[in-house]
Design an enzyme around this catalytic site. Structure first.
Site, PDB file in Angstrom:
ATOM      1  CG  ASP A  30     -35.460  -8.355 -91.075  1.00 23.99           C
ATOM      2  OD1 ASP A  30     -34.940  -8.837 -92.109  1.00 23.99           O
ATOM      3  OD2 ASP A  30     -35.979  -9.060 -90.192  1.00 23.99           O
ATOM      4  CB  THR A  85     -29.667 -20.481 -85.867  1.00 23.59           C
ATOM      5  OG1 THR A  85     -30.604 -20.693 -84.781  1.00 23.59           O
ATOM      6  CG2 THR A  85     -28.944 -19.169 -85.643  1.00 23.59           C
ATOM      7  NE  ARG A 150     -45.284 -21.000 -72.180  1.00 29.12           N
ATOM      8  CZ  ARG A 150     -46.139 -21.055 -71.163  1.00 29.12           C
ATOM      9  NH1 ARG A 150     -46.650 -22.219 -70.812  1.00 29.12           N
ATOM     10  NH2 ARG A 150     -46.484 -19.958 -70.521  1.00 29.12           N
ATOM     11  CG  PHE A 245     -44.112 -29.232 -72.312  1.00 27.78           C
ATOM     12  CD1 PHE A 245     -44.005 -28.931 -73.659  1.00 27.78           C
ATOM     13  CD2 PHE A 245     -44.032 -28.204 -71.402  1.00 27.78           C
ATOM     14  CE1 PHE A 245     -43.815 -27.621 -74.094  1.00 27.78           C
ATOM     15  CE2 PHE A 245     -43.847 -26.884 -71.805  1.00 27.78           C
ATOM     16  CZ  PHE A 245     -43.738 -26.595 -73.152  1.00 27.78           C
ATOM     17  CG  LEU A 246     -46.212 -34.790 -68.539  1.00 30.61           C
ATOM     18  CD1 LEU A 246     -46.472 -35.128 -67.072  1.00 30.61           C
ATOM     19  CD2 LEU A 246     -45.264 -35.811 -69.141  1.00 30.61           C
ATOM     20  CB  CYS A 256     -38.026 -24.487 -80.523  1.00 33.43           C
ATOM     21  SG  CYS A 256     -38.034 -22.684 -80.637  1.00 33.43           S
TER      22      CYS A 256
END
Length: 442
Positions: A30, A85, A150, A245-246, A256
């Site tokens: 880096d 990106t 995650r 994810f509900l 993301c």
């Protein structure tokens, strides 16, 4: 194996440490200020376990830091690229950092036999990158190996993944990739590069769709007096759907979902394919914060000069990442309506925006506030002394944007004179005694 990994952001640093833990010799590359900080164990990325795990592999000599890409990749089995990106203003993905890495390789005239793209890139990118390297006389194969980490549970996700995806052309590349992940027990999905690139986008788009679906249904629940928690629990119990994810709330954020959804929409337009479901997913998410602000304004009347205490700045708990966090959207909305913001987060100590004061405690953030909004579901927020916190406020209004607080805490809240508890996707609860003015302890 001996591998070079370019990019020490969230994905790159976690991957570097985990590959080193698997016994590989990892050289991370880096810019000089970043590498200097890493050598001093000063991390800009906050992730549970990251700091001690990094120190461990560094002391063992399995992880090293370098600023010269040509030197770092001169004698390695593979080069992995994990640079950012981001999305451009026109919706296209900015591949500038990826191209910068290739430029250095071409200038040096050397490249490992396998280049692995870890960064999320549009469909067809690996084909284009390989053609660029071949045209420069560098005979190498470019493979795609997406990440499915995650934030907050990155180490577990890396070492115990649901699946590992290899997008490659030759058996030789597949063999090297399998060696790299040796020691991790997980199904391996091998496919062509374009399919692998699309797997990453499609996965995140589908998860974002589940979140927006839950939020859309939460509005219906509020209208009919149903409870979104029970509704989504019943829906998620179907094995064809699953419970993850509900959870309804303030909407998705982070580096993301929004970025990948926008990139996929742009990708579809390039081939004349509209993606109306995904357009609706983004629209529902964009409406979450304005809807919450509208709830507060309906109580306050004139919002000008009101003060809002916000608990949670990072886009999710167990991370310091504020990229595309709902908090930033909230700040913009508050500034538009003339609402002052005092915020607290367990790990985020400052934000670039000047429209908010970041306080050193949740109680300081609540002082003389006209409402408190839970923006991030940090578990410690459920452990606060809520009656005391409300006593510090001008008005004891609580907007639970993540449905975080348990029933016993809610009961304590509504016992405060004039208190109002507003969850997401279910009926609000109010004190039987109307608000007539709450004095501050200050």
């Amino acid at each position: 194996m001996r591998i070079t990994l370019v990019g020490t952001g969230y994905v790159g640093l976690v991957a570097a440490v985990c590959f080193a833990k698997l016994g590989h010799e990892v050289i991370t590359v880096d810019r000089e200020p970043v590498i200097r900080g890493l050598k001093e164990n000063k991390l800009t990325v906050w992730e549970p376990r990251l700091e001690p795990e990094l120190a461990d592999v560094y002391v063992k000599g399995l992880l090293s830091f370098e600023t010269d890409l040509a030197r770092a990749s001169s004698d390695t089995d593979a080069l992995m690229i994990a640079v950012g990106t981001p999305t451009r203003s026109d919706g296209h993905t900015n591949l500038g950092h990826v191209h910068e890495v290739l430029s250095h390789l071409m200038q040096a005239g050397t490249c490992p036999p396998l280049v692995i793209i870890k960064s999320t890139v549009p469909v067809g990118t690996c084909d284009e990158l390989e053609a660029t390297l071949l045209a420069a006389g560098l005979r190498t194969e470019v493979a795609f190996n997406p990440e499915f980490l995650r934030q907050g549970s990155a180490f577990k996700d890396f070492m115990e993944p649901d699946r590992i995806v290899f997008g490659c052309k030759t058996p030789q590349a597949e063999s090297l990739l399998r060696q790299l992940y040796e020691g991790i027990e997980a199904p391996v999905h091998v496919c062509d590069r374009r399919s692998a690139e699309l797997i990453k986008y499609a996965s995140n788009a589908f998860l974002a769709m589940k979140i927006s679906f839950a939020n859309m249904m939460s509005d219906v629940c509020e209208g009919y007096g149903a409870d979104i928690r029970h509704v989504m629990s019943g829906v998620g119990a179907d094995q064809r759907i699953g419970p993850e994810f509900l959870s309804a709330g303030a909407g998705y954020g982070g580096s993301c979902f929004s970025k990948d959804l926008q990139s996929l929409l742009t990708t579809g337009k390039l081939i004349g394919s509209s993606l109306p479901i995904l357009e609706a997913v983004a629209k529902v998410n964009d409406q979450r914060i304005p809807r919450m602000i509208a709830k507060l304004i309906s109580l306050w009347g004139n919002p000008l000069g009101k003060r809002l205490c916000v608990l949670g700045i990072s886009f999710k708990p167990n991370t310091n990442d504020v990229r595309d966090a709902p908090f930033l959207t909230l700040l913009a909305q508050c500034e538009r309506h003339g609402i002052e913001v005092q915020a607290f987060d367990p790990v985020v100590r400052q934000v670039g925006a000047t429209a908010a004061q970041v306080m050193d405690s949740p109680y300081a953030a609540a002082a003389q506030a006209d409402a408190v909004m839970i923006m991030t579901e940090w578990p410690q927020f459920a452990e606060l002394d809520w009656p005391y916190l409300l006593h510090l406020m001008r008005r004891p209004y609580v907007l639970d944007g993540r449905n975080l607080l348990p029933s016993q805490i809610i009961s304590q809240i509504v016992e405060v004179d004039g208190a109002m508890y507003m969850p997401v996707g279910r009926s609000m609860e109010c004190s039987p005694i109307p608000w007539v003015g709450v004095s501050s302890l200050e």
